[in-house]
Write an enzyme that holds these catalytic residues in place. Sequence first.
Site, PDB file in Angstrom:
ATOM      1  N   SER A  27       6.068   3.902 -36.570  1.00 62.86           N
ATOM      2  CA  SER A  27       6.613   2.633 -36.108  1.00 62.86           C
ATOM      3  C   SER A  27       6.853   2.579 -34.603  1.00 62.86           C
ATOM      4  O   SER A  27       6.989   1.495 -34.053  1.00 62.86           O
ATOM      5  CB  SER A  27       7.906   2.332 -36.852  1.00 62.86           C
ATOM      6  N   HIS A  60       6.089  -0.018 -43.240  1.00 62.63           N
ATOM      7  CA  HIS A  60       5.561  -0.946 -42.233  1.00 62.63           C
ATOM      8  C   HIS A  60       4.166  -1.439 -42.616  1.00 62.63           C
ATOM      9  O   HIS A  60       3.331  -1.681 -41.746  1.00 62.63           O
ATOM     10  CB  HIS A  60       5.521  -0.282 -40.852  1.00 62.63           C
ATOM     11  N   LYS A 104      11.601  -5.173 -45.261  1.00 60.29           N
ATOM     12  CA  LYS A 104      10.776  -5.565 -44.110  1.00 60.29           C
ATOM     13  C   LYS A 104       9.951  -6.802 -44.491  1.00 60.29           C
ATOM     14  O   LYS A 104      10.510  -7.886 -44.603  1.00 60.29           O
ATOM     15  CB  LYS A 104       9.959  -4.367 -43.631  1.00 60.29           C
TER      16      LYS A 104
END
Length: 397
Positions: free
Chosen positions: A184, A212, A243
Amino acid sequence: MTPEFTRQLHDTLAQIEADGLLKRERAITSPQGAHIDVAGRDMLNLCANNYLGLADHPSLIAAAKQALDHDGFGMASVRFICGTHELHRALESRLAQFLSKDDSLLFAACFDANGGLFEPLLGPEDAVISDALNHASIIDGIRLCKARRYRYANADMDDLETQLKAARADGARHILIATDGVFSMDGLLAPLPAITDLAARYQAMVMVDDCHATGFMGPKGQGTGHHHGLHDKIDIVTGTLGKALGGAMGGFIAGPQPVIDLLRQRARPYLFSNALPPMICAAALAALDIVEKGDDLRTRLFDNAGYWRAGLTARGFELLPGEHPIIPVMIGDARQSQDMAARLGDLGVYVAGFFFPVVPQGTARIRTQMNAALTRADLDFALDAFESAGRDTRVLT
Ligand SMILES: *Cc1c(COP(=O)(O)O)cnc(C)c1O
């Protein structure tokens, strides 16, 4: 508390501040979104993990409200006593299907999923080989298990092979390679084709943390395994609902049936922590409806990422190459990155500067993240702000 202990805490805090590492939180007074209110001011937000813009999506809110009315607020139990609601099982099946795995298991957060994954599966006869830049929760999860630990330099496949050889030479019974699907700080995708090749050659298993990636990487948003077309070579996937899939909370592990069955019996954060509220599951199911229905949001996300990359490059900024909507603008000097982030804040753009020890010395950066809720007008505004802040802080000369 004893005065000595209080003094020690004050000293530690003073040292954090003196090192310039104190994290200050700014309170948002609106929903999370492309635009947010911060201290009464509208700001453009370029640092949330809200990749698909679902954090304030009406369908998720409606699904959560309906579940709140129909299924109540909380479960007041762990799953195995009296905390399993039909919505938990519905979401676990749905996630498994979405990720092409046998089954899945929900946790309060992916931090807990990673924290509980390794210990029940691996014993002292086994080995776990971990990328040096893996998320803190993987590092902690590995610390809690009794397997022998090996570490390879970030995405360095020669080093991974060296560690595989070492684990085999040490007589490992089972070997598990653990990696983030996306790192990330850089927006770098793990080299899964090479990792799965090496895993096959050394008869190792592969675990990927796709926090992610879930919902937007890969042709249908199924993650980095599908992005590389080799999801069947990834044994275990962990991910988050915090997320792209709405951004509230919740994590999961997906994998082969016996893995999930054993974790349901033994994973400590699953056994000894409260069940997710049903409304979170209902909203996650609504998020998956949107993710599976079509490509609109993914298309908008990656169009925005392409436009943002091209615009920053044209204005003279140095970016890390990549294909992920995490787009770090490289500054180098830590102080300059803080000045630039502060200047962008003055101009109405909310970004975060990252510097040592979060990233290597001399590679300070402003990490920007694209999402599907940003418009072209938003990005043009942000590009002008970056250019102006870049000149003011001499990042651009
Ligand atoms: C965000 C993140 C986590 C933690 O997820 P939560 O659900 O917020 O606990 C774990 N691993 C990676 C790679 C992440 O990016």
